[in-house]
Design an enzyme around this catalytic site. Structure first.
Site, PDB file in Angstrom:
ATOM      1  N   LYS A  14       0.828  -1.214   0.000  1.00 11.24           N
ATOM      2  CA  LYS A  14       0.000   0.000   0.000  1.00 11.24           C
ATOM      3  C   LYS A  14       0.856   1.256   0.000  1.00 11.24           C
ATOM      4  CE  LYS A  14      -3.057  -3.179   0.508  1.00 11.24           C
ATOM      5  NZ  LYS A  14      -2.651  -4.528   0.070  1.00 11.24           N
ATOM      6  N   ASP A  59      -3.825 -17.091   8.782  1.00 15.51           N
ATOM      7  CA  ASP A  59      -3.734 -17.794   7.495  1.00 15.51           C
ATOM      8  C   ASP A  59      -3.519 -19.286   7.636  1.00 15.51           C
ATOM      9  OD1 ASP A  59      -3.987 -15.283   6.452  1.00 15.51           O
ATOM     10  OD2 ASP A  59      -2.123 -15.302   5.307  1.00 15.51           O
ATOM     11  N   HIS A 100     -22.641  16.180   3.106  1.00 18.34           N
ATOM     12  CA  HIS A 100     -22.403  16.578   1.704  1.00 18.34           C
ATOM     13  C   HIS A 100     -21.351  17.691   1.677  1.00 18.34           C
ATOM     14  CE1 HIS A 100     -23.247  17.809  -2.439  1.00 18.34           C
ATOM     15  NE2 HIS A 100     -23.252  19.064  -1.994  1.00 18.34           N
TER      16      HIS A 100
END
Length: 577
Positions: free
Chosen positions: A163, A422, A554
């Site tokens: 990243k 994992d 907004h």
């Protein structure tokens, strides 16, 4: 003028700090304001400046030691100045050793401390180190065994470095396109060496933060390779060949994963690399073939194509990004094509061989055969559990291929042994590993918690970003669920237009009868942050109407989430229904 340098109190809640690094050594000259040492607290590394000019006459605390705030760590004085009084004040002998270190809690036998257990965590990645911290928070005596760097794949050769490089590529593209933003700049170029240096600095700082957190929580760290001896002990082989036996009441296996290497003739040739190799390239290849278009492959395709390199993707499936909603995976495929990448799906790689100064990759697509040449070939087929050599079979831990089998409590078939991350093969994401680690630690400590995968977000750091949680439309169809979709195109969102990333969509999938939100899929600027609203909606079993009646600010990307919810009821206010 002599003075004592102390461990600073850097925050209201700070009580101690770990001295991570000395910038000066005994006998070195130092001026007031120069960096003397670094201290680690929580996930921060802070540089501490010298209070006066002089010579570092004594260092009282070694690197890696933790001391209380305001405790002396060094003495600065003139070359021949008498510092005996300062040594006494510091509680040190004439050799300058021993500053006031943080007191260890009184050690009691396990039998005298009801519920306190000896916990061993094998693996220091996002599953292991989080499990160790949580187990320690709950009062257990914790030992963490790690064979490589703390932070695991994610922090060292995965999420964070990838990243970091992608962010540099994003900024590069924005600067190149700055004229369209009303900003004139000169020629822009890539300094790959400096990009790599920044990646290393960020990784190093975060790894140091993990060390600091473990030290703060009194987790004992052993560097070495662990192997099961019995259900109650492991043998750790250290770098120098020595061994250490560690007994435990409970163990958490969190050894992560390794890149899967498929059988392709020529895959061992020089120039064929995995994701770790791609992160550490000395220079940028002008051409690269990427085999596999999952998250890793697509992110690297985005990186190299944004940096102006010729990228060819070869994917076996008929689409890229298999776990993602198909509408969005198609959109990002189109976006990569616009950036210059060649995306080949439904193809099978048959061979890799040397060709001049580079490599040639042969592949079949349908009934036809093709080949493509490139400087490098990046293989990103997937990952497999890293469990070889742990001796789990010796003590009877149930396995499926390389994966450790666990239940929803993260417990194996051996009652005192748990696993997370994992190595379980459940869901190979760092945030899943961390959550599994917490679940394992809490169950060891007497709680009764289960791992819930319903609200696990899935993120891809392309430009624009992709994020997903819950059911895709394809899964809803497959499961026979009657559903509605609400879609809002980012081209009608003011903030997306301002950001010049108006190619994406937000899609909400909801139950047709109850309007409960079942899935959220986003391709938009900041999608990986915005998906948290979707995950929370699933967690709270929110309805479309509850999103609609929540006021969204907004101009934001977030208001497009509400518009997608409105679209599910066929009443979007800022697009045609």
């Amino acid at each position: 003028m002599s003075c004592l340098e102390i461990m600073p109190k850097l925050g209201l809640t700070m009580t101690e700090g770990m001295l991570a690094k000395w910038h000066k050594r005994e006998g070195d000259k130092i001026e007031k304001g120069e960096i003397l040492f670094e201290v680690e607290t929580d996930k921060l590394t802070n540089e501490v400046e010298a209070k006066d000019n002089g010579i570092v006459r004594r260092i009282l605390v070694e690197e890696g030691e933790t001391v209380k705030c305001l405790a002396p760590v060094a003495i600065i004085a003139a070359e021949n100045e008498d510092i005996s009084n300062l040594l006494k004040e510091a509680g040190a002998d004439e050799e300058g050793t021993s500053a006031e270190k943080s007191e260890e809690p009184e050690v009691q036998n396990a039998a005298e401390k009801a519920g306190i257990k000896d916990v061993v965590v094998i693996g220091g990645g996002p599953g292991g180190y989080i499990a160790a911290i949580r187990a320690a928070q709950l009062g257990n005596k914790v030992t963490l065994v790690e064979n490589a760097e703390l932070g695991g794949t994610c922090l060292n050769v995965g999420c964070i470095p990838t990243k970091t490089l992608l962010h540099s590529a994003d900024v590069y593209c924005e600067i190149k396109d700055s004229r369209n933003l009303g900003i004139d700049v000169g020629e822009v170029s890539i300094n790959w060496n400096n990009i790599q240096k920044r990646k290393k600095r960020i990784t190093k700082r975060l790894v140091a933060g993990v060390k600091g957190l473990l030290a703060y929580n009194k987790v004992n760290i052993i560097k070495g390779f662990a192997k099961m001896e019995t259900e109650k002990s492991i043998l750790v082989t250290k770098e120098d060949g020595g061994t250490e036996k560690v007994a435990f009441d409970n163990a958490i296996i969190s050894t992560g994963s390794l890149p899967f290497v498929p059988f392709i003739p020529g895959i061992g040739l020089e120039g064929v690399i995995d994701s770790t190799g791609a992160l550490n390239l000395k220079s940028l290849p002008e051409t690269i073939v990427i085999i596999g278009a999952g998250v890793i492959g697509v992110e690297f395709a985005s990186l190299f194509s944004q940096l102006g390199k010729k990228v060819t993707i070869l994917e076996r499936l008929p689409f890229i990004l298999a776990p993602i909603d198909r509408e969005i995976s198609n959109l990002i495929g189109d976006k990569l094509s616009k950036q210059g990448a060649v995306v080949n799906t439904g193809c099978k790689v048959t061979k890799i061989e040397k060709a001049g100064n580079g490599l040639k990759v042969d592949f079949d697509k349908g009934n036809e055969s093709f080949s493509v040449e490139a400087e490098k070939v990046l293989v990103t087929i997937g990952r497999k559990a890293n469990t070889e050599g742990l001796g789990l079979d010796k003590i009877g831990v149930r396995m499926e291929k390389d994966n450790v089998c666990v239940d929803d409590h993260m417990k194996t078939n051996i009652s005192n042994i748990y696993a997370a991350g994992d190595c379980t093969g459940k869901n190979m994401l760092a945030h899943v590993a961390s959550e599994q680690g917490v679940v394992a630690a809490e169950n060891i400590s007497g709680k009764d918690v289960k791992m819930d995968y319903k609200t696990v977000p899935f993120c891809v750091y392309t430009k624009p970003e992709i994020a997903s949680v819950g059911l895709t439309e394809e899964q809803a169809v497959e499961n026979g669920i009657e559903y509605e979709t609400g879609i809002f195109l980012m081209g009608a969102n003011g903030k997306a237009m301002i950001s010049k990333e108006a190619d994406g969509i937000i899609k909400i999938i909801s139950d047709k009868k109850t309007e409960e939100i079942l899935g959220v899929h986003i391709m938009a600027p900041g999608a990986t942050d915005l998906i948290t609203e979707g995950a929370l909606a699933l967690r709270l079993e929110a309805t479309v109407d509850e999103i609609i009646t929540t006021v969204h600010a907004h101009p934001t990307i977030g208001e497009a989430f509400k518009e997608a919810a409105l679209a599910a009821q066929n009443r979007s206010l800022n697009s045609v229904n």
